[in-house]
Design a protein around this motif. Structure first.
Motif, PDB file in Angstrom:
ATOM      1  N   TRP A   1       0.873  -1.167   0.000  1.00 41.89           N
ATOM      2  CA  TRP A   1       0.000   0.000   0.000  1.00 41.89           C
ATOM      3  C   TRP A   1       0.911   1.218   0.000  1.00 41.89           C
ATOM      4  CZ3 TRP A   1      -4.989   1.124  -0.662  1.00 41.89           C
ATOM      5  CH2 TRP A   1      -5.434   2.381  -0.300  1.00 41.89           C
ATOM      6  N   VAL A   2       0.734   2.111  -0.995  1.00 45.49           N
ATOM      7  CA  VAL A   2       1.531   3.340  -1.064  1.00 45.49           C
ATOM      8  C   VAL A   2       0.793   4.406  -0.262  1.00 45.49           C
ATOM      9  CG1 VAL A   2       2.633   5.045  -2.562  1.00 45.49           C
ATOM     10  CG2 VAL A   2       2.406   2.664  -3.332  1.00 45.49           C
ATOM     11  N   LEU A   3       1.353   4.751   0.872  1.00 51.51           N
ATOM     12  CA  LEU A   3       0.689   5.652   1.813  1.00 51.51           C
ATOM     13  C   LEU A   3       0.584   7.075   1.287  1.00 51.51           C
ATOM     14  CD1 LEU A   3       2.598   4.303   4.918  1.00 51.51           C
ATOM     15  CD2 LEU A   3       0.218   3.826   4.334  1.00 51.51           C
ATOM     16  N   THR A   4       1.438   7.457   0.355  1.00 50.99           N
ATOM     17  CA  THR A   4       1.478   8.821  -0.148  1.00 50.99           C
ATOM     18  C   THR A   4       0.771   8.984  -1.493  1.00 50.99           C
ATOM     19  OG1 THR A   4       3.716   8.268  -0.888  1.00 50.99           O
ATOM     20  CG2 THR A   4       3.521   9.559   1.128  1.00 50.99           C
ATOM     21  N   CYS A   5      -0.037   8.005  -1.903  1.00 48.79           N
ATOM     22  CA  CYS A   5      -0.839   8.093  -3.140  1.00 48.79           C
ATOM     23  C   CYS A   5      -2.314   8.024  -2.786  1.00 48.79           C
ATOM     24  CB  CYS A   5      -0.523   6.932  -4.088  1.00 48.79           C
ATOM     25  SG  CYS A   5       1.011   7.102  -4.966  1.00 48.79           S
ATOM     26  N   GLU A   6      -3.113   8.858  -3.428  1.00 49.06           N
ATOM     27  CA  GLU A   6      -4.551   8.854  -3.146  1.00 49.06           C
ATOM     28  C   GLU A   6      -5.171   7.481  -3.355  1.00 49.06           C
ATOM     29  OE1 GLU A   6      -7.159  11.979  -4.527  1.00 49.06           O
ATOM     30  OE2 GLU A   6      -5.432  13.315  -4.703  1.00 49.06           O
ATOM     31  N   ASP A   7      -4.725   6.765  -4.398  1.00 47.11           N
ATOM     32  CA  ASP A   7      -5.301   5.444  -4.686  1.00 47.11           C
ATOM     33  C   ASP A   7      -4.490   4.309  -4.070  1.00 47.11           C
ATOM     34  OD1 ASP A   7      -3.050   5.318  -6.298  1.00 47.11           O
ATOM     35  OD2 ASP A   7      -4.143   4.600  -8.066  1.00 47.11           O
ATOM     36  N   GLY A   8      -3.568   4.644  -3.180  1.00 47.89           N
ATOM     37  CA  GLY A   8      -2.732   3.626  -2.554  1.00 47.89           C
ATOM     38  C   GLY A   8      -1.712   3.023  -3.501  1.00 47.89           C
ATOM     39  N   GLY A   9      -1.578   3.633  -4.690  1.00 48.60           N
ATOM     40  CA  GLY A   9      -0.631   3.134  -5.675  1.00 48.60           C
ATOM     41  C   GLY A   9      -1.199   2.041  -6.560  1.00 48.60           C
ATOM     42  N   GLU A  10      -2.499   1.793  -6.456  1.00 56.33           N
ATOM     43  CA  GLU A  10      -3.116   0.664  -7.165  1.00 56.33           C
ATOM     44  C   GLU A  10      -2.799   0.659  -8.659  1.00 56.33           C
ATOM     45  OE1 GLU A  10      -7.378  -1.636  -7.526  1.00 56.33           O
ATOM     46  OE2 GLU A  10      -7.365   0.433  -6.804  1.00 56.33           O
ATOM     47  N   PHE A  11      -2.946   1.782  -9.342  1.00 52.89           N
ATOM     48  CA  PHE A  11      -2.740   1.839 -10.791  1.00 52.89           C
ATOM     49  C   PHE A  11      -1.302   1.493 -11.163  1.00 52.89           C
ATOM     50  CE2 PHE A  11      -1.594   4.171 -14.650  1.00 52.89           C
ATOM     51  CZ  PHE A  11      -2.520   3.643 -15.541  1.00 52.89           C
ATOM     52  N   GLU A  12      -0.339   2.149 -10.537  1.00 58.36           N
ATOM     53  CA  GLU A  12       1.076   1.920 -10.866  1.00 58.36           C
ATOM     54  C   GLU A  12       1.543   0.529 -10.455  1.00 58.36           C
ATOM     55  OE1 GLU A  12       3.321   3.616 -12.643  1.00 58.36           O
ATOM     56  OE2 GLU A  12       1.832   5.152 -13.093  1.00 58.36           O
ATOM     57  N   LEU A  13       1.121   0.074  -9.294  1.00 55.65           N
ATOM     58  CA  LEU A  13       1.533  -1.258  -8.846  1.00 55.65           C
ATOM     59  C   LEU A  13       0.992  -2.335  -9.785  1.00 55.65           C
ATOM     60  CD1 LEU A  13       1.006  -0.800  -5.015  1.00 55.65           C
ATOM     61  CD2 LEU A  13       3.202  -1.027  -6.186  1.00 55.65           C
ATOM     62  N   ALA A  14      -0.266  -2.216 -10.184  1.00 56.21           N
ATOM     63  CA  ALA A  14      -0.862  -3.197 -11.096  1.00 56.21           C
ATOM     64  C   ALA A  14      -0.124  -3.221 -12.426  1.00 56.21           C
ATOM     65  CB  ALA A  14      -2.337  -2.892 -11.305  1.00 56.21           C
ATOM     66  N   ALA A  15       0.269  -2.065 -12.921  1.00 56.69           N
ATOM     67  CA  ALA A  15       0.990  -1.981 -14.192  1.00 56.69           C
ATOM     68  C   ALA A  15       2.333  -2.695 -14.131  1.00 56.69           C
ATOM     69  CB  ALA A  15       1.186  -0.513 -14.580  1.00 56.69           C
ATOM     70  N   ARG A  16       2.868  -2.855 -12.921  1.00 58.06           N
ATOM     71  CA  ARG A  16       4.169  -3.499 -12.738  1.00 58.06           C
ATOM     72  C   ARG A  16       4.057  -4.909 -12.165  1.00 58.06           C
ATOM     73  NH1 ARG A  16       4.680   1.580 -13.234  1.00 58.06           N
ATOM     74  NH2 ARG A  16       6.595   2.676 -13.658  1.00 58.06           N
ATOM     75  N   GLY A  17       2.823  -5.387 -11.999  1.00 55.28           N
ATOM     76  CA  GLY A  17       2.612  -6.741 -11.506  1.00 55.28           C
ATOM     77  C   GLY A  17       2.900  -6.923 -10.023  1.00 55.28           C
ATOM     78  N   VAL A  18       2.844  -5.826  -9.254  1.00 55.08           N
ATOM     79  CA  VAL A  18       3.104  -5.889  -7.811  1.00 55.08           C
ATOM     80  C   VAL A  18       1.772  -6.053  -7.084  1.00 55.08           C
ATOM     81  CG1 VAL A  18       4.012  -4.623  -5.817  1.00 55.08           C
ATOM     82  CG2 VAL A  18       5.151  -4.438  -8.042  1.00 55.08           C
ATOM     83  N   PRO A  19       1.669  -7.014  -6.154  1.00 54.51           N
ATOM     84  CA  PRO A  19       0.414  -7.189  -5.415  1.00 54.51           C
ATOM     85  C   PRO A  19       0.025  -5.928  -4.665  1.00 54.51           C
ATOM     86  CG  PRO A  19       1.898  -9.036  -5.021  1.00 54.51           C
ATOM     87  CD  PRO A  19       2.682  -7.993  -5.770  1.00 54.51           C
ATOM     88  N   PHE A  20      -1.199  -5.512  -4.835  1.00 54.38           N
ATOM     89  CA  PHE A  20      -1.740  -4.319  -4.192  1.00 54.38           C
ATOM     90  C   PHE A  20      -2.661  -4.761  -3.070  1.00 54.38           C
ATOM     91  CE2 PHE A  20      -5.463  -1.441  -4.038  1.00 54.38           C
ATOM     92  CZ  PHE A  20      -4.831  -0.304  -3.579  1.00 54.38           C
ATOM     93  N   ALA A  21      -2.539  -4.172  -1.906  1.00 57.33           N
ATOM     94  CA  ALA A  21      -3.363  -4.573  -0.763  1.00 57.33           C
ATOM     95  C   ALA A  21      -3.981  -3.360  -0.120  1.00 57.33           C
ATOM     96  CB  ALA A  21      -2.499  -5.322   0.250  1.00 57.33           C
ATOM     97  N   PRO A  22      -5.245  -3.055  -0.456  1.00 54.30           N
ATOM     98  CA  PRO A  22      -5.907  -1.913   0.196  1.00 54.30           C
ATOM     99  C   PRO A  22      -5.911  -2.088   1.704  1.00 54.30           C
ATOM    100  CG  PRO A  22      -7.248  -2.798  -1.580  1.00 54.30           C
ATOM    101  CD  PRO A  22      -6.119  -3.751  -1.363  1.00 54.30           C
ATOM    102  N   LEU A  23      -5.653  -1.010   2.421  1.00 49.54           N
ATOM    103  CA  LEU A  23      -5.697  -1.075   3.887  1.00 49.54           C
ATOM    104  C   LEU A  23      -7.115  -1.378   4.330  1.00 49.54           C
ATOM    105  CD1 LEU A  23      -3.406   1.906   4.909  1.00 49.54           C
ATOM    106  CD2 LEU A  23      -2.833  -0.506   4.756  1.00 49.54           C
ATOM    107  N   GLY A  24      -7.251  -2.197   5.331  1.00 48.34           N
ATOM    108  CA  GLY A  24      -8.552  -2.569   5.854  1.00 48.34           C
ATOM    109  C   GLY A  24      -9.124  -3.840   5.238  1.00 48.34           C
ATOM    110  N   ASP A  25      -8.477  -4.356   4.192  1.00 42.08           N
ATOM    111  CA  ASP A  25      -8.953  -5.618   3.580  1.00 42.08           C
ATOM    112  C   ASP A  25      -8.337  -6.812   4.276  1.00 42.08           C
ATOM    113  OD1 ASP A  25     -10.440  -4.157   1.883  1.00 42.08           O
ATOM    114  OD2 ASP A  25      -9.426  -4.797   0.058  1.00 42.08           O
TER     115      ASP A  25
END
Length: 92
Positions: A68-92
């Motif tokens: 989870w990218v703490l300094t991105c509004e979307d938690g980094g979801e878009f950029e992480l997905a583009a690079r194949g990095v697992p994205f984990a929203p906080l609270g899930d």
């Protein structure tokens, strides 16, 4: 604060990034020498040859489900997905 994770080095060397760890990623790009110095205020970093440089930062949290990218509004979801990095929203 530990661990220091360098911007260079051989893959799979250095500290293991594990769930529960938070890191500030702070790359510095320099026009000249990559060598840097900390100024007398013990905060400002400059290149030793006084060439132009740019610095920016993102803070991340590593969770059981991914990053989870703490300094991105979307938690980094878009950029992480583009690079194949697992994205984990906080609270899930």
């Amino acid at each position: 604060m530990e661990p220091d994770v360098l911007n260079y080095g051989k893959p799979n060397r250095g500290p293991r990034l594990t769930p529960g760890l938070a890191l500030a990623i702070e790359p510095m790009v320099t026009w000249g020498s990559p060598d840097s110095k900390t100024l007398a205020d013990d905060w400002t970093v400059a290149t030793v040859d006084d060439s132009l440089a740019a610095h920016w930062e993102h803070s991340i949290a590593i969770t059981e489900g991914g990053v989870w990218v703490l300094t991105c509004e979307d938690g980094g979801e878009f950029e992480l997905a583009a690079r194949g990095v697992p994205f984990a929203p906080l609270g899930d």
